[in-house]
Each structure stands twice: as structure tokens, then as C-alpha cells.
Design an enzyme around this catalytic site. Sequence first.
Site, short mmCIF file in Angstrom:
data_model
loop_
_atom_site.label_atom_id
_atom_site.label_comp_id
_atom_site.label_asym_id
_atom_site.label_seq_id
_atom_site.Cartn_x
_atom_site.Cartn_y
_atom_site.Cartn_z
N HIS A 317 0.83 -1.20 0.00
CA HIS A 317 0.00 0.00 0.00
C HIS A 317 0.86 1.25 0.00
CE1 HIS A 317 -3.26 2.73 1.61
NE2 HIS A 317 -3.92 2.04 0.70
N CYS A 318 1.98 1.19 0.69
CA CYS A 318 2.87 2.35 0.82
C CYS A 318 3.48 2.80 -0.50
CB CYS A 318 3.99 2.05 1.81
SG CYS A 318 3.46 1.62 3.47
N ILE A 319 3.70 1.85 -1.43
CA ILE A 319 4.41 2.21 -2.66
C ILE A 319 3.46 2.57 -3.80
CG2 ILE A 319 6.37 0.75 -2.03
CD1 ILE A 319 5.45 -1.26 -4.15
#
Length: 325
Positions: A317-319
Site C-alpha cells: 500500500h505504501c508504494i
Amino acid sequence: MIVRLPPPEWAPHQAMWIGFPSDPELWLDDLGPAQAEVAELARALHANGRGEEIRLVAANESAAEVASQLAPFASVLPEPFGDVWLRDTGPIVTGSRAERWAQGFGFNGWGGKYDLPGDDSIGERLATTAELPYAKAGWVLEGGAIEGDGTGTVLTTEQCLLNPNRNPDLGRQEIGELLARDLGFERVVWLGDGLLNDHTDGHVDNLARFVAPGRVALPVAGADDPNAAVYADAAARLRAAGLEVVPLPSPGRVERGGEIIPASYMNFLIGNAAVVVPIYGATNDEAAVRVVQQLFPDRLAIGLSADHILTGGGSFHCISQQIPA
């Protein structure tokens, strides 16, 4: 400009931006394996054309060439950035089909921890590549710090948004007013701390995720879980706010190099055809993917290893950052 809520992540996407690991000095021996993990994520989301368009964002031409080789089905955008965490540095696309725009915010390297060239401007440049109007608010906000369900409710943590290393002059009320002004959120549900050793100062996308309007997935602590108290506090606050809490297994205590890492199945990424869940070689990996499959029966839940991406401090999700249809 009329503010409209960002669609929830499960709403249809036009495309997905994904940061591609690019800098050998940052990633060291993990560069090649992390690139391979990102390519597998992109492949799962693309789903042989049944998913969404994938736009891999590479910081230099060398990385762009590798991205093209590993993911020939994807578009590759060579755009300089510091690191891959586009959930935080990319824009939040909001509005309607008739009027969409990319909303940007100030970015200060997660409270001054990682100040890398290009991270404070990649949002506007991505908006330009997508031919979207861009607006920038004058306060610091990372996309991973908030989680909305499309109805006007947003989750966040006190540890992050009230941290003096972000907006030292803003309190709870002021931040609520800014979230309403810039993204249309009508109600803020404040959770407490995020996961232990999370260098983002407790991003909510590693702790609690909406899976439907008013329904929040939250980890259930296992044996020797370093975040048991965090999960219990979050559950109490969510229920007090009238939200339904859906239990999801926790990977428990996960260590890399003798250090506890903020491992969480909550950093799953919802695509048009698939929901990709980071797994850790932990006992609860398969159980977590099964629960996610039950929560999203219209998509395929896929568990993929993110061990090498995790060395950079985040997961799937972070990338990424979606472009709603």
C-alpha cells in the site's frame, strides 16, 4: 473549487501508480529482489488485462529499463524521486468523472527523517503525466496517514497527525477543519498510536483499514504480539465511534536482523481485480489471506512476499497510489 470526497479504494480505478525501487545506494543488495517483488505486485493487479492499467514510476533510466523488462504489460514513467513511497508523496486524486483533480500536500520527509530530493515534487509531476489539474495545500499530510470509506468518515492516528514534527501549530480541531476543506471529510475518527517501530510515526494504513462503509478491518493480537495494546486501544476507539470492527489475524512478532519490524497484513492493496496482501512467512499468512478473500468476494485475494520492499520501511500500500476512474 468544489471539494468532493476521494472515492474509497475499492471503487473502480483507471490506473495505479507504483513506485519502482531505483537507487542502489538506498536499496543495496535488496535492490534486485525488491524490484522483482514490485513486478509481481504489478502483475497481480494487472491480472492479464482484467485489472487496471499499471504505471510504474522509476527514478532513473536504468531502473526504467529494468521495470520495462520485468513488467512489459505496464507503462513506465521515468520521474526522479527520492524513494518509492508514492502513497505519501503522490497526489490524492479526487473529484468526479466530470471534474477530477490531484490534491497535493506539503511533504517534509516523515517529520524530517528522510529528506530526499524529488519527493516533495513528485506529486505534481505525476499529476501532469496524468493530465490532471493539481492543487497543493499548505500543510503536511501523507496519504498513508488517512483512511476514508467514501461516506465522509476518515481514520487517522494521533501519533502521526498530532505529531509536532509535521504541523506543530495545528491541533485536533484545526486538522479536522483542513481535512474537511481539502478532501471533504466530515468526521475524523482518531486512533492512538500506530505499530511499534513504524518510522512513519504510526500511519493508519498499517493499523486499520476500511473494507466497506462503516466496516474496519483490524488485527487481532497473537501470542507475543508487540502491538497487542495498540490493537486493543484501536478496537475500543472504533467501536466507540459506532464503526463495525472486522477481525483480521496479526502476523505477530516478526523480526528482521534482530529488530522487531512493523509487519502488518493491513498494508494490503485493493485493485480492480485483486487484493494483494503482504505476507511474512508467519503462521497466520494463509489465514489472513482467507479473511481478506471473504471481505472482497468480487476480487481475488493474493498473498505475496514483500520482505525486500520491507527493508525500505513499507509494503504494497505504501508504494502505490490509485487513480480513480
